[in-house]
Design a protein around this motif. Structure first.
Motif, short mmCIF file in Angstrom:
data_model
loop_
_atom_site.label_atom_id
_atom_site.label_comp_id
_atom_site.label_asym_id
_atom_site.label_seq_id
_atom_site.Cartn_x
_atom_site.Cartn_y
_atom_site.Cartn_z
N ASP A 90 0.86 -1.15 -0.02
CA ASP A 90 -0.21 -0.02 0.18
C ASP A 90 0.82 1.27 -0.02
O ASP A 90 2.01 1.27 0.35
CB ASP A 90 -1.00 0.03 1.25
CG ASP A 90 -0.22 0.00 2.36
OD1 ASP A 90 0.00 1.11 3.01
OD2 ASP A 90 0.23 -1.03 3.12
N THR A 91 0.32 2.24 -0.29
CA THR A 91 0.98 3.70 -0.67
C THR A 91 1.89 4.22 0.72
O THR A 91 3.01 4.46 0.62
CB THR A 91 0.14 4.67 -1.01
OG1 THR A 91 -0.55 4.27 -2.33
CG2 THR A 91 1.01 5.96 -1.35
N ASP A 92 1.09 4.00 1.76
CA ASP A 92 1.64 4.38 3.13
C ASP A 92 2.78 3.49 3.41
O ASP A 92 4.15 4.21 3.87
CB ASP A 92 0.62 4.09 4.41
CG ASP A 92 -0.28 5.40 4.23
OD1 ASP A 92 -0.08 6.38 3.67
OD2 ASP A 92 -1.41 5.38 5.07
N THR A 93 2.73 2.24 3.32
CA THR A 93 3.97 1.16 3.62
C THR A 93 5.12 1.77 2.86
O THR A 93 6.31 1.92 2.79
CB THR A 93 3.57 -0.22 3.28
OG1 THR A 93 2.46 -0.37 4.32
CG2 THR A 93 4.89 -1.07 3.76
N HIS A 96 6.65 4.82 3.84
CA HIS A 96 7.53 4.83 4.82
C HIS A 96 8.75 3.88 4.61
O HIS A 96 9.62 4.11 5.30
CB HIS A 96 6.64 3.70 6.05
CG HIS A 96 5.62 4.57 6.55
ND1 HIS A 96 5.86 5.66 7.38
CD2 HIS A 96 4.31 4.61 6.42
CE1 HIS A 96 4.70 6.33 7.58
NE2 HIS A 96 3.76 5.48 7.19
N LYS A 102 8.35 6.44 11.08
CA LYS A 102 7.06 6.60 11.28
C LYS A 102 6.18 7.54 10.75
O LYS A 102 4.97 7.38 10.62
CB LYS A 102 6.83 6.07 12.75
CG LYS A 102 7.21 7.34 13.65
CD LYS A 102 6.87 6.52 15.02
CE LYS A 102 7.69 7.90 15.97
NZ LYS A 102 7.32 7.46 17.33
N GLU A 103 6.72 8.58 10.84
CA GLU A 103 5.83 9.85 10.29
C GLU A 103 6.60 10.36 8.79
O GLU A 103 7.80 10.78 8.81
CB GLU A 103 6.00 11.07 11.29
CG GLU A 103 5.66 10.48 12.68
CD GLU A 103 4.41 11.33 12.79
OE1 GLU A 103 3.95 12.13 12.26
OE2 GLU A 103 3.96 10.72 14.46
N CYS A 104 5.83 10.45 7.97
CA CYS A 104 6.42 10.85 6.77
C CYS A 104 6.30 12.23 6.46
O CYS A 104 5.39 12.80 5.56
CB CYS A 104 5.59 9.92 5.54
SG CYS A 104 6.00 8.30 5.52
N LYS A 108 4.65 14.35 3.29
CA LYS A 108 3.62 15.50 3.33
C LYS A 108 4.29 16.70 2.46
O LYS A 108 3.30 17.15 1.86
CB LYS A 108 3.46 15.77 4.83
CG LYS A 108 2.82 14.99 5.43
CD LYS A 108 2.75 15.12 7.12
CE LYS A 108 1.86 13.91 7.70
NZ LYS A 108 2.17 14.06 9.15
N TYR A 111 3.33 16.07 -1.14
CA TYR A 111 2.03 16.15 -1.30
C TYR A 111 1.63 17.57 -1.51
O TYR A 111 0.99 18.04 -2.40
CB TYR A 111 1.29 15.96 -0.11
CG TYR A 111 0.90 14.51 0.09
CD1 TYR A 111 1.42 13.60 -0.55
CD2 TYR A 111 0.20 14.20 1.35
CE1 TYR A 111 1.37 12.21 -0.46
CE2 TYR A 111 0.01 12.57 1.49
CZ TYR A 111 0.64 11.50 0.88
OH TYR A 111 0.70 10.67 0.89
#
Length: 187
Positions: A90-93, A96, A102-104, A108, A111
């Motif tokens: 998935d995109t979040d993984t 990361h 743990k905080e991207c 951001k 984005y």
């Protein structure tokens, strides 16, 4: 032949992983911490969750094993196929894995640039992420960035926003100003 030394890596959510030194040393960050003698009770990775750390360890183990089998025919092709499957997450993984955090925060920031991501090429994306590659595993960073680059290649900014669930960051007026200021990029 396995290294006799076992390294304890502890994630931000306090999950301990026991890995062979050769696997841990795939990360330049971990290698530096251990080299500085800072691992008496294990190496704490405060920016890495157990979910991400387990994926990173999986990648590192596979690549250490592959180097041991280099003389065997077909290892390179098998590893390339394994790598291609590895980044089907998935995109979040995926983000990361790129940042190793743990905080991207970098994600951001991307984005905010998303309206103009279509003009970025793979090298720029890789250079942009390299600053926040916390674990400093170059092969994993390159593989993950390549996966993102392939996902955005040929897409319009709107398609990229949909793919990654990015909200529009610019007003139409701000977007027009950026397009005007960067006309050369769209010729």
């Amino acid at each position: 032949m396995s290294s006799s030394r076992i390294i304890t890596l502890t994630s931000s959510d306090k999950v301990a992983f026991y890995v062979d030194e050769a696997v841990a040393f795939e990360s330049q960050t971990i290698k530096d911490v251990i080299g500085d003698g800072c691992e008496d009770k294990g190496t704490l990775l405060p920016n890495v969750t157990s979910k991400v750390l387990s994926k990173v360890i999986e990648y590192c183990k596979k690549h250490v094993e592959a180097r041991k089998l280099e003389q065997r025919s077909g290892v390179d092709e098998e590893l390339k196929a394994w790598d291609a499957d590895f980044v089907k997450v998935d995109t979040d993984t995926l983000f990361h894995l790129i940042t190793g955090e743990k905080e991207c925060k970098t994600v951001k920031s991307i984005y905010k640039l998303s309206d103009h991501l279509a003009i970025l090429d793979n090298l720029y994306i890789a250079a942009f992420h390299r600053e926040s590659n916390y674990l400093n595993i170059e092969g994993l960073l390159d593989l993950s960035c390549q996966s993102v680059a392939e996902q955005i290649k040929g897409k319009t900014p709107e398609e990229i926003r949909r793919t990654f669930g990015i909200e529009r960051c610019f007003t139409p007026e701000e977007e027009e100003e950026v397009w005007r200021e960067n006309q050369w990029a769209f010729e």
